[in-house]
Design an enzyme around this catalytic site. Sequence first.
Site, PDB file in Angstrom:
ATOM      1  CD  GLN A 215      -3.053  -0.521   2.349  1.00 33.08           C
ATOM      2  OE1 GLN A 215      -2.664   0.060   3.364  1.00 33.08           O
ATOM      3  NE2 GLN A 215      -4.291  -0.946   2.209  1.00 33.08           N
ATOM      4  CB  ALA A 312      -5.363  10.145   5.746  1.00 34.87           C
TER       5      ALA A 312
END
Lengths: 344, 796
Positions: A215, A312
């Site tokens: 990720q 985020a």
Amino acid sequence: MLKELEELKTKAVSELDGIDNLGDLEKWRVRYLGRKGSLTTVLRGLGTLSVEERRTVGAVANELKATLESGLQQKQEALKTQNLVDTIEQTRIDVTLPGYPVSIGRLHPTTRTLREVCSVFSSMGFQVVEGPEVEWDYYNFEALNIPQDHPARDMWATFWVDTEGAGRSRLLRTHTSPMQIRLMEKTRPPVRAVVPGKVYRYEATDATHEFMFYQVEGLAVDKGITMGDLKGTLFEFARRLFGAERKARFRCDYFPFVEPGVEMAIDCFVCQGAGCRLCSNTGWIEILGAGMVHPDVLRRVDYDPDVYTGFAFGMGVERIPLLKYGIDDIRLFYSNDLRFLKQF
Amino acid sequence: MKVPFSWLREYVSVSLSASEIAQRLTMAGVEANLTKATRQSWDKITVGQIMALEPHPNADRLQLATIDFGQGQSKVVCGATNVRIGDKVPFAQVGAELVDGHSGKPVRLKPAKIRGVASEGMACSEKELGISESHEGVLVLPADAPLGIPLADYLADAVLDLEVTPNRPDCLSILGVAREVAALTKQEMRLPSSSYEEAGPEIQKRVSVEIADPDLCRRYCASLTEGIKIGPSPAWMQQRLTASGMRPINNIVDITNYVMLEYGQPLHAFDFRKIGGARIVVRRARAGEKLTSLDGVDRELRPDMLVIADQSIPVAIAGVMGGADSEVTEVTTSVLLESANFNQVSIRRTSSGLKMRSEASMRFERGISPELTVPALWRATQLMLEIAGGTASKGMADVYPGKKEAKVIRLRTAYVMQLLGLEVSQEQIIDVLVSLGFQCVPAGSENTAVTIPYWRTDVSEPADLSEEVARILGYAAIPTTTLSSELPRQQVDTRLSFREQLRDLMVAAGFQEIITYSLTSQHKLTKAASAENAVHVANPLSTELEYLRTSLRPGLLTTLAANQKYEEGGIRLFEIGRVFLGRGSDLPDEREILGGVVSGPRGELSWFGEKGQSDFFDAKGAVESVLSRLGIEAEYEAGGEDKLRSGRVARVVVGQTTVGIIGEIHPRVAESFDLLPQSVALFELDIENLLSVAKEKQGYHPLSRFPRSVRDIAVLVDVQVPAKKMLGVVRSVPLVSQVSLFDLYSGRQVPVGKKSVAFRIAYQSDSHTLTEEELETTENEILDRLAKDVGAARRG
């Protein structure tokens, strides 16, 4: 004497004409122009002649010497050129033969994608940082608004690590999001960073599921950061990675550590949004989750949510090459078959 | 959550298509996929069209309709008044299975004579088709319905298949979804009717309820209905339950499921006569208590589980599953209907502990409001009286120790605008919130006091309300802006750039990068390296993936073996990844390692000829090149390690630091990884250690303006003398600028126990051109020193 010279000239010139190699030419030179050669002998005989005769014959002899020397030089040049041409002709090669093998390796497609993603964000001022793959429950869940027994825990099937004695719970991080907390604990705003890394999910593997994957997390916190900034940042990312012609969209989604929550999709590049198998007939392909950092998360790291806001995001990395190259099985990435890896 | 579109439409007017609604819900956070409900019956029912209408000769209220049904025409008697010539209607041929419009029971359509006129077939109402309770006229289909096609193909009910996120238990109900749809389409939603006659005695006289553990039960409500008759539920209810993915059982159970789907409140029906002492006690289980659950399994109850007990024993596991003994059966006549609110954590622990995740537990564990119990109980009791008959007691039992005031949030308009980056007025904000059921009271133009409706247990912050505003206005409305805040000071992590440089160098050295699993087996670790300090995964997928790797070797060797099948030429692989060294109860030490393997023929197969099999020196050559490129001067010290082949292992040392190892793997290791019987050389370098010894390039060496001379020296020396020592001797002599060991030979013409070593040496001075004499002297000095230090003699 003059007659002798005349004969010498005729003979030497005609012999020179017939010479076709450098060896014979050298012999010819020795024969006529060498120390014991015919012309030299003639010249040496000049001393026996009268002054008058010496002048006449001498002039003729010198002229002959010059003629022979220049003939020699010309012949030499011609023969050398001929030699070179012959050599070149005789050393032709098959240029279609394979060259001498030079081995250059290749980067893994995941590495290439990670670099691409990180470089896009680096250019927007995001710093690249990394964090541990074995994490405390606190960072992976609790600090991100996912307490024990929270139903959202079902969103992340987790590998747990044996607990030693009375130790706290440890796990293989299920996402790169714990670094949001670690980063903010260490610094004061402004914060702007991306976090690439391996994550793990307790899932049986199949063509679309892998228990280990990569990720990239992103975090930006400061005064005045808006959801519009999140959109601008991520749309620019999509444009740079997937091409300017791609459309991107935000829809509402839920992640416990952001509010509002976002799922970003791009229009399907197979059907251009018309609906096909790749996009499950929706015309859109999900590529990442995002949102505005939850006030509880900010409070937990002593950032005042009335002063600071931030966003985020987190994306799966393999998904990008999967989509770009139409790879239909995610397991190809980490089974490391060279027949696959060598295509990148 | 499956939402039949027809059910949804009962509570909100919808002018948009089902797919448009699915799209809007998806964008607003409730992912919806459109599917179609499958119909069990509807055989012999097609789309028909009214061709003619004439009065019934013998009855004023009836008409004779001529209906074209594709395969032919039929004349039927029709009682509805809502049809016109040209209307498309559902037409049932003789033999079709229908629901009786009055009794609600299934019937097979027969040819009939109504008031003396033959009627062959029927134009159907929604109730007759089992779609809803509506029996007011024939269902008129849209004009574009294709004549003659089976009705099931045309009218299969659209079903919205919702993926409800864990924060929205309210959307696990038809009413919750209707509320969303109403807000998204600016429509009003309607609530179901839920009033009924309470003809029985006061409930307090019939049953008593006590909550012994109020920390786990905030509210317990119950109604009592006596004299009911168990039977199948009506077709429309069965149809909806089926479309929602639930199996119809009997009217009472179906009603509890139906209302759970409609309101999101789980309900449980007890056979009242099985409740000992007509008493309900909500309490933790006692040690040793057992219960046979509805699915017939005997469950051991733990003291942390909440149960519903009668005066003596548990009759249900609260919120998870009922008990078999108090189950509603065919002979049940009195039903105690429970509508309660249980602690979400307790429900989650109990249901996952017992591995009984149910529709009920799923709703409880997401946190629903105790305010929901009463409306759902009213609705269910009303349906029960309507469908199963009986008499309801007066009032309901309601014990409510966990009541909380509705939460009020002060919302600043400026906050919403700042967080979203969107221009929005107080009026717009209020509009959105009110449409979702929030109560808003403006406090000046800047602030609004927002009262959270009980069903929105997920909302507790101004940020949550901002999301409501954004998702209803649509995320598309948010502008696209560029980050304009201050750039943080960059703290460059040199480790990352160093590591990426290593990757590039390995690629340049002809190595293919691989990335392998961090999890491996104890067996592989033990075989290739060591399983000591390996971190164990408590819930591994398999024994092959049970430990975090302490070495890259298992991955490298496994990958090598797997690829040897396909590769003709040599294989050179590298991986940069973490190994995990356990540190007791702390997090493990995660060390980043560069590891590589080389095996098989050198280079690719080519018409230039073979260059032999790769071995130790191929790995070493790669390491040397990479290190030299990084300005690291390493020593290679012969060393031992039992997984590597004795005599072919070297530690890579820089100064005092060991940064890695190079070696050929032991043949036994090769065997256990199913590798071909050929030498496999590997290397491992610890990146952090490497970085600690890597130096920034300092200055440069000026190029000498004077010519250099190159001469060769060959010596004979004992075979044991290491090359490193000889090279050291040669290099230590002044004026030697470069030395290469270019020939090594032992065998014929060389005495036993000796080897012939040849060096090509370049001599150069920075200050003058070397004379023949100087060269001679220097060469002699080299030979002298070699003789003295390693016993070498010049070779003839």
